[in-house]
Design an enzyme around this catalytic site. Structure first.
Site, PDB file in Angstrom:
ATOM      1  CG  ASP A  13      -1.850  -1.392   1.177  1.00 35.96           C
ATOM      2  OD1 ASP A  13      -2.302  -1.497   0.226  1.00 35.96           O
ATOM      3  OD2 ASP A  13      -1.783  -1.712   2.632  1.00 35.96           O
ATOM      4  CE  LYS A  16       3.328  -2.454  -4.221  1.00 39.25           C
ATOM      5  NZ  LYS A  16       2.882  -1.804  -3.062  1.00 39.25           N
ATOM      6  N   GLY A  40      -4.062  -4.210  -4.607  1.00 41.54           N
ATOM      7  CA  GLY A  40      -4.986  -3.120  -4.955  1.00 41.54           C
ATOM      8  C   GLY A  40      -4.318  -1.873  -5.285  1.00 41.54           C
ATOM      9  CG  HIS A  41      -1.379  -1.836  -7.838  1.00 44.29           C
ATOM     10  ND1 HIS A  41      -0.523  -2.791  -8.652  1.00 44.29           N
ATOM     11  CD2 HIS A  41      -0.922  -2.208  -6.310  1.00 44.29           C
ATOM     12  CE1 HIS A  41       0.268  -3.328  -7.878  1.00 44.29           C
ATOM     13  NE2 HIS A  41       0.096  -3.144  -6.619  1.00 44.29           N
ATOM     14  CD  GLN A 224       0.996  -8.629  -2.795  1.00 44.89           C
ATOM     15  OE1 GLN A 224       1.797  -9.277  -3.256  1.00 44.89           O
ATOM     16  NE2 GLN A 224      -0.385  -8.548  -3.104  1.00 44.89           N
TER      17      GLN A 224
HETATM   18  P1  IMP Z   1      -2.484 -12.785   1.374  1.00 47.59           P
HETATM   19  O1  IMP Z   1      -1.357 -12.556   0.512  1.00 47.59           O
HETATM   20  O2  IMP Z   1      -3.724 -12.382   0.880  1.00 47.59           O
HETATM   21  O3  IMP Z   1      -2.756 -14.223   1.872  1.00 47.59           O
HETATM   22  O4  IMP Z   1      -2.317 -11.913   2.741  1.00 47.59           O
HETATM   23  C1  IMP Z   1      -1.084 -12.095   3.470  1.00 47.59           C
HETATM   24  C2  IMP Z   1      -0.889 -10.743   4.283  1.00 47.59           C
HETATM   25  O5  IMP Z   1      -0.486  -9.882   3.121  1.00 47.59           O
HETATM   26  C3  IMP Z   1      -2.052 -10.239   4.890  1.00 47.59           C
HETATM   27  O6  IMP Z   1      -1.630  -9.649   5.932  1.00 47.59           O
HETATM   28  C4  IMP Z   1      -2.361  -9.118   4.033  1.00 47.59           C
HETATM   29  O7  IMP Z   1      -3.057  -7.966   4.512  1.00 47.59           O
HETATM   30  C5  IMP Z   1      -1.301  -8.783   3.188  1.00 47.59           C
HETATM   31  N1  IMP Z   1      -1.340  -8.287   2.047  1.00 47.59           N
HETATM   32  C6  IMP Z   1      -1.545  -8.962   1.028  1.00 47.59           C
HETATM   33  N2  IMP Z   1      -1.575  -8.274  -0.172  1.00 47.59           N
HETATM   34  C7  IMP Z   1      -1.613  -6.960   0.266  1.00 47.59           C
HETATM   35  C8  IMP Z   1      -1.335  -5.509  -0.641  1.00 47.59           C
HETATM   36  O8  IMP Z   1      -1.487  -5.597  -1.612  1.00 47.59           O
HETATM   37  N3  IMP Z   1      -1.051  -4.623   0.339  1.00 47.59           N
HETATM   38  C9  IMP Z   1      -1.108  -4.600   1.799  1.00 47.59           C
HETATM   39  N4  IMP Z   1      -1.191  -5.539   2.266  1.00 47.59           N
HETATM   40  C10 IMP Z   1      -1.324  -6.979   1.608  1.00 47.59           C
END
Ligand code: IMP
Length: 423
Positions: A13, A16, A40-41, A224
């Protein structure tokens, strides 16, 4: 021709999407290399906010080709929704969107498995976005996954059924009492697969190899953040892919010696969504102000983000792991109005002061040590040139550059494309 790389240095977040959109005019190809619809970009221009999950953030420009690389995991259902949104804005995505045959597919049962696994963890849950990311990468590394290229084979539905049956048995094993209607989910899935099949599938590593030979300019887009990297993040509270620079090599088939600039994106403070350690997290009015002014809610899940001061110990670690050559600071505008700013420059760890990220950064092990700086009160959001920056903002930026031994070349002062200041 070299490949440049753009990635997040914190817990995701960082912004990017906005910077990829701003930089796209300089590139021929924007290539996403890992993650999936957990991302979520957010991009804003012409008064409209767009959120992309899987599609690269260069899609709104006419010229650039957007490639979904082999390291990405694709949920056809979410992908279709993204395409439908683009169609609403008359974006001709078909001519400029390419999909790697080696990218893996997220099946409906991967999403259910994700939910079942999280439910079974109770308090120890990861805080996953529940998009099926972990189970899909598990099937990839377990050598069971279904790839985009398989959709071109006549027997892919049989392979789908075998895998989905196995998943159903695994879901039962969790005994998490998740209710779902697989038939309905599969109907959406198969329909969305047909949409996906209407796009161009390519052998993307070869495509990128040729593009490099032809002198095309390529920007690899990460998702991420580095502290969510499966190897270097705050394990197990991480995502399931390599979000760091090396992930661009494996996620696109680009050789390490072809990567030139590494753009590291960070927020002027820190946020985290989901569970896991966060040494500089604030539980007071300052944290609440950051969340409110910075509109800190997840673009994918809508969850409020945890907020805290900038953690230079963690940021330095990310700069090192990624070999960052240029830093880009986001959301400086959110810090306007704080009389005093704090920056964590070291940790108290087992009675000692350390300035590197230790194995274990749970609150019981680590206490942040802060350097205080004078804040600024000016509204940055209307500024268009670095000459307008208040003295205290310049001091903040210069302090970070010195500590991180890396130049800050872009300062973002608002969500819109135009609110981007080059230094
Ligand atoms: P997952 O990748 O959806 O399994 O999530 C694993 C961890 O990464 C969790 O703490 C999510 O909140 C975090 N996470 C996954 N994708 C994002 C992102 O795009 N932005 C921020 N946190 C993320």
């Amino acid at each position: 021709m070299a490949v440049n790389l753009l990635l997040g240095l914190q817990w995701g977040d960082e912004g990017k999407g906005k910077i990829v959109d701003v930089l796209t005019k300089n590139y021929d190809i924007i290539a996403r290399f890992q993650g999936g619809p957990n991302a979520g970009h957010t991009l804003e221009f012409d008064g409209i906010k767009h959120v992309l999950h899987t599609i690269p953030s260069g899609i709104f420009h006419d010229k650039a080709v957007n490639l979904v690389g082999n390291g990405v995991v694709i949920d056809p259902v979410i992908f279709k929704k993204e395409l439908d949104n683009l169609a609403k804005f008359n974006i001709d995505y078909k001519s400029k969107l390419l999909i790697s045959r080696k990218a893996h597919l997220i099946l409906p049962t991967h999403r259910i498995l994700d939910a079942a696994s999280e439910a079974s963890k109770g308090k120890a849950k990861i805080g996953s976005t529940l998009k099926g990311i972990g189970p899909t990468y598990m099937d990839k590394t377990g050598r069971n996954g279904i790839r985009v290229g398989d959709l071109e084979l006549s027997d892919w539905k049989e392979r789908y059924r075998t895998l989905a049956n196995k998943h159903e048995a695994m879901i039962d094993f969790y005994d998490a009492k998740i209710e779902y209607d697989l038939q309905e989910l599969e109907q959406d899935f198969f329909e969305a697969v047909e949409t996906l099949k209407s796009l161009t599938f390519i052998d993307s590593e070869e495509y990128l190899h040729q593009a490099q030979k032809e002198g095309k300019k390529i920007l690899a887009e990460g998702a991420q953040g580095s502290l969510l990297d499966i190897d270097f993040g705050t394990y197990p509270f991480v995502t399931s892919s390599n979000t760091t620079a090396a992930g661009a090599c494996t996620g696109l088939g680009v050789a390490p010696n072809k990567i030139k600039e590494v753009f590291g994106i960070f927020k002027a403070y820190t946020t985290r969504v989901g569970s896991g350690p966060f040494p500089t997290e604030l539980f007071d009015e300052d944290g609440e102000t950051m969340g409110r002014v910075g509109n800190e809610f997840g673009a994918t899940t809508g969850r409020p983000r945890r907020c805290g001061w900038l953690d230079l110990v963690a940021l330095k670690y990310a700069v090192h792991v990624n070999g960052v050559t240029q830093l880009m600071m986001m959301k400086g505008d959110v810090l306007s109005g704080f009389e005093t700013l704090k920056v964590c420059t070291a940790y108290k760890y087992k009675g000692e002061t350390i300035d590197h990220l230790p194995y274990n950064i749970e609150p019981e092990n680590v206490t942040p040590i802060y350097t205080e700086m004078k804040g600024w009160s000016e509204d940055l959001t209307k500024m268009s040139d670095k000459s307008q920056f208040p003295k205290e903002l310049n001091e903040y930026i210069e302090f970070l550059e010195k500590e991180l031994e890396t130049p800050i070349t872009i300062v973002s002062v608002g969500p819109d494309r135009t609110q981007t200041i080059h230094r």
